[in-house]
Design an enzyme around this catalytic site. Structure first.
Site, short mmCIF file in Angstrom:
data_model
loop_
_atom_site.label_atom_id
_atom_site.label_comp_id
_atom_site.label_asym_id
_atom_site.label_seq_id
_atom_site.Cartn_x
_atom_site.Cartn_y
_atom_site.Cartn_z
N ASP A 198 -20.26 -14.80 18.30
CA ASP A 198 -21.21 -15.14 17.24
C ASP A 198 -22.50 -14.32 17.44
O ASP A 198 -22.45 -13.21 17.95
CB ASP A 198 -21.48 -16.65 17.28
N HIS A 256 -27.31 -19.01 14.49
CA HIS A 256 -25.99 -19.54 14.17
C HIS A 256 -25.14 -19.77 15.41
O HIS A 256 -24.47 -20.80 15.55
CB HIS A 256 -25.31 -18.54 13.22
N SER A 440 -18.11 -22.54 9.23
CA SER A 440 -18.65 -22.19 10.55
C SER A 440 -18.81 -23.42 11.42
O SER A 440 -18.66 -23.36 12.65
CB SER A 440 -20.02 -21.52 10.42
#
Length: 621
Positions: A198, A256, A440
């Protein structure tokens, strides 16, 4: 990306959020001024110089000969592209970058070229006898989209984390939650490593103890914000904000990767913050995304490295991951280099979990969620219904909590975990907790439950499950949707205690009891896709028919090859003994039973020839 940012004073202030593909939401760990913020979803980066991934038939060719092949194709394709030919400029020139872990080579063109010229170059290069395969090194991006920020016991383990009860519906016994408390009585993921590919991670007091030393695989200084293109130890998230609209859409930093890692293994029972699914597992952070996204080539190398494979120029991974989570993707069907990397990871025993994507489209048109050998995860709301943004289709395996965004309000529209309250660099902000919505967020719930299962199996003296076995456990144990989704998003809703029960169940012993046939259970009106088998193979399914049903319809369709279908009530059929049969040429088979008796019906798929990509569905009316 759409983000929301209410701060936490005494309680989190609700704020409306428009959900595009997925939504983040955030809550600060301290008192900060309330604010709400929305930003557009990031677009793919406009590459400063196009990159190509080329697989040569002769891997022993010198780099000079490899570049000669690319440059010759560039010259030929330019002459064939009218607009490029009229421009009067020379054909682009290629330079060699590196060898990928999967054996392909990465080359860079010295400048950007138009889409038609790039397509022509790829076609010319693919037609060259020296080339086995070629693809553009596309940018992928994370699949989170909106955020809300704010400052801020029993036989079933209820964490004492400060915000668990009020905000983390996705871990609780809600219609769309994973029912984690009962699972935590059995396993908390100890001894398992989950790699999170990520944006990297930031320092956070509610996570640091569960984070292993990772690696930064980004090889572009613009994307990474590091001073060189070299890969380096550590996976620090420098921020993925962008203020240059010529590169990609203007956005604030998402953090994120920190949020995703928190879902997997945020610290729990520490009286502060929030809880993670497998809170005694370890996370191996691998940075592959930065400003405007991340390159397919970097992601492919990171997949192999995370699983314990060898990557040229990168030290061996001291902590190979049993599970990889990728909450990222891009348009187009599965890329060849991605599939090869995934195949390598699976062969090393690593289970690969991928977010299905947030475009409300068929997952078959997105990569790597459409790749073979992955667990592709769709998103569900707190109600257990499909989130409107979630991709769907036969290649989605099951659904996890992703959140419905503003439609379900704050906090129930979002998945809540750790983050940072800066718009740019994390060093300019502070530790926070953020709510986000998207596939996600759904994927790391599945990765976390996979860690619970592997830990429990090993603790019980068993052998770790293979990727195929682990996928079957998660898919087959999924809880039925409260109502049939408007689009297919897999076998059902992720259910942590059911997955553990299935993994730990003692096999029936026919010597001491009558055993039901081992069959894959179908859920009414839920499609099971991407089924494959060899010629002569036999796969048994079952469906429970309640009393009073008017009809049972069982059908197969799609894909390639040829299957036959045999159906019996109460006992497993064979190709010689059955109650009902459909064995037409191809894969379009159908059996209809009017006024079926209640009980278990078994469906046997037989490979009349090798088949793949087939969907099977049972409908009870």
């Amino acid at each position: 990306m759409i983000r929301k940012n209410p701060s936490f004073r005494i309680s989190l202030v609700a704020a409306a959020v428009a959900v595009a593909c997925a939504a983040p939401a955030a809550m600060a760990a301290g008192a900060a001024p309330l604010q709400t913020r929305e930003a557009p979803r990031a677009a793919p980066a406009a590459d400063a110089a196009a990159r190509l991934i080329v697989t040569y038939r002769d891997g022993g060719l010198s780099n000079a000969l490899k570049l000669k092949t690319v440059n010759a194709a560039a010259t030929r394709s330019r002459a064939m592209t009218a607009a490029a030919a009229r421009s009067g400029t020379k054909a682009p020139s290629a330079s060699y970058m590196r060898k990928l872990a999967v054996g392909a080579d990465l080359v860079r063109l010295d400048r950007r070229i138009g889409a038609r010229e790039l397509d022509a170059l790829v076609a010319e290069l693919a037609a060259d006898p020296a080339v086995a395969a070629v693809e553009v090194d596309r940018m992928m991006r994370h699949t989170g989209a909106a955020s809300l920020r704010g400052g801020m016991v029993t036989p079933q383990l209820t964490p004492d984390d400060q915000y668990y009860a009020q905000y983390q519906w996705h871990l609780q016994n809600t219609a769309g939650g994973i029912h984690a408390p009962a699972a935590w009585d059995v396993s908390t993921g100890e001894g398992v490593v989950v790699a999170v590919l990520d944006t990297g991670i930031i320092d956070h007091p509610d996570m640091d103890a569960n984070m292993l030393p990772g690696y930064d695989f980004i090889t572009d200084t613009f994307v990474s914000r590091r001073p060189t293109n070299e890969r380096v130890p550590g996976a620090h998230d420098f921020g993925d904000w962008n203020d240059d609209p010529n590169q990609c859409d203007v956005t604030t930093s998402s953090f994120h990767g920190t949020h995703v890692a928190g879902t997997v293994a945020e610290l729990s029972n520490n009286t502060s913050g929030m809880a993670g699914v497998a809170h005694n597992a370890k996370v191996l952070p691998v940075r592959v995304l930065g400003r405007c996204g991340g390159y397919t080539s970097d992601i492919a190398d990171a997949i192999v490295w995370a699983a314990g494979g060898s990557v040229p120029g990168v030290p061996a991974n001291a902590n190979p991951a049993e599970i990889i989570n990728m909450s990222l993707g891009g348009g187009g069907s599965c890329k060849s280099v991605s599939q090869t990397a995934i195949n390598t990871a699976v062969a090393l025993g690593t289970t690969v979990v991928v977010a299905a994507g947030n475009s409300n489209g068929d997952v078959a048109n997105f990569s790597p969620a459409s790749c073979d050998g992955v667990i592709s995860v769709g998103a569900a709301r707190i109600t257990g219904g499909r989130a409107s943004y979630s991709n769907y289709g036969a290649k989605v395996d099951l659904a996890g909590p992703g959140g419905g965004g503003g439609v379900d309000g704050n906090p129930n529209g979002y998945v809540w975990q750790a983050s940072n309250n800066s718009d740019t660099s994390p060093e300019l902000g502070a530790a926070t907790y953020m709510g986000m919505a998207g596939t996600s967020m759904a994927a790391p719930h599945v990765a976390g439950v996979a860690a619970l299962v592997q830990s429990a199996v090993v603790a019980g003296g068993g052998v770790p499950k293979t990727p195929a076995e682990l996928e079957a456990i998660l898919v087959d144990s999924a809880r039925a949707f409260p109502a049939t989704p408007d689009r297919a998003i897999g076998s059902g809703l992720l259910d942590a205690p059911a997955a553990l029960a299935k993994a730990l169940e003692v096999p029936c012993d026919p010597a001491v009891e009558e055993c039901a046939p081992a069959a894959i259970e179908l859920t009414n009106k839920v499609v099971v896709g991407n089924v494959s088998g060899t010629a002569g193979s036999q796969t048994l399914y079952s469906i429970e028919v309640p009393a009073g049903a008017k009809r049972l319809n069982v059908m197969t369709y799609g894909g390639t090859g040829n299957v036959g279908m045999y159906v019996s009530a109460g006992d497993a059929p064979s190709a010689q003994s059955y109650d009902y049969k459909s064995a037409r040429p191809g894969n379009n088979e159908a059996v209809r039973v009017n006024k079926p008796a209640s009980g278990t019906y078994y469906i046997l798929l037989v490979g009349e020839a090798a088949y793949s990509g087939v969907s099977i569905e049972a409908r009870i009316d």
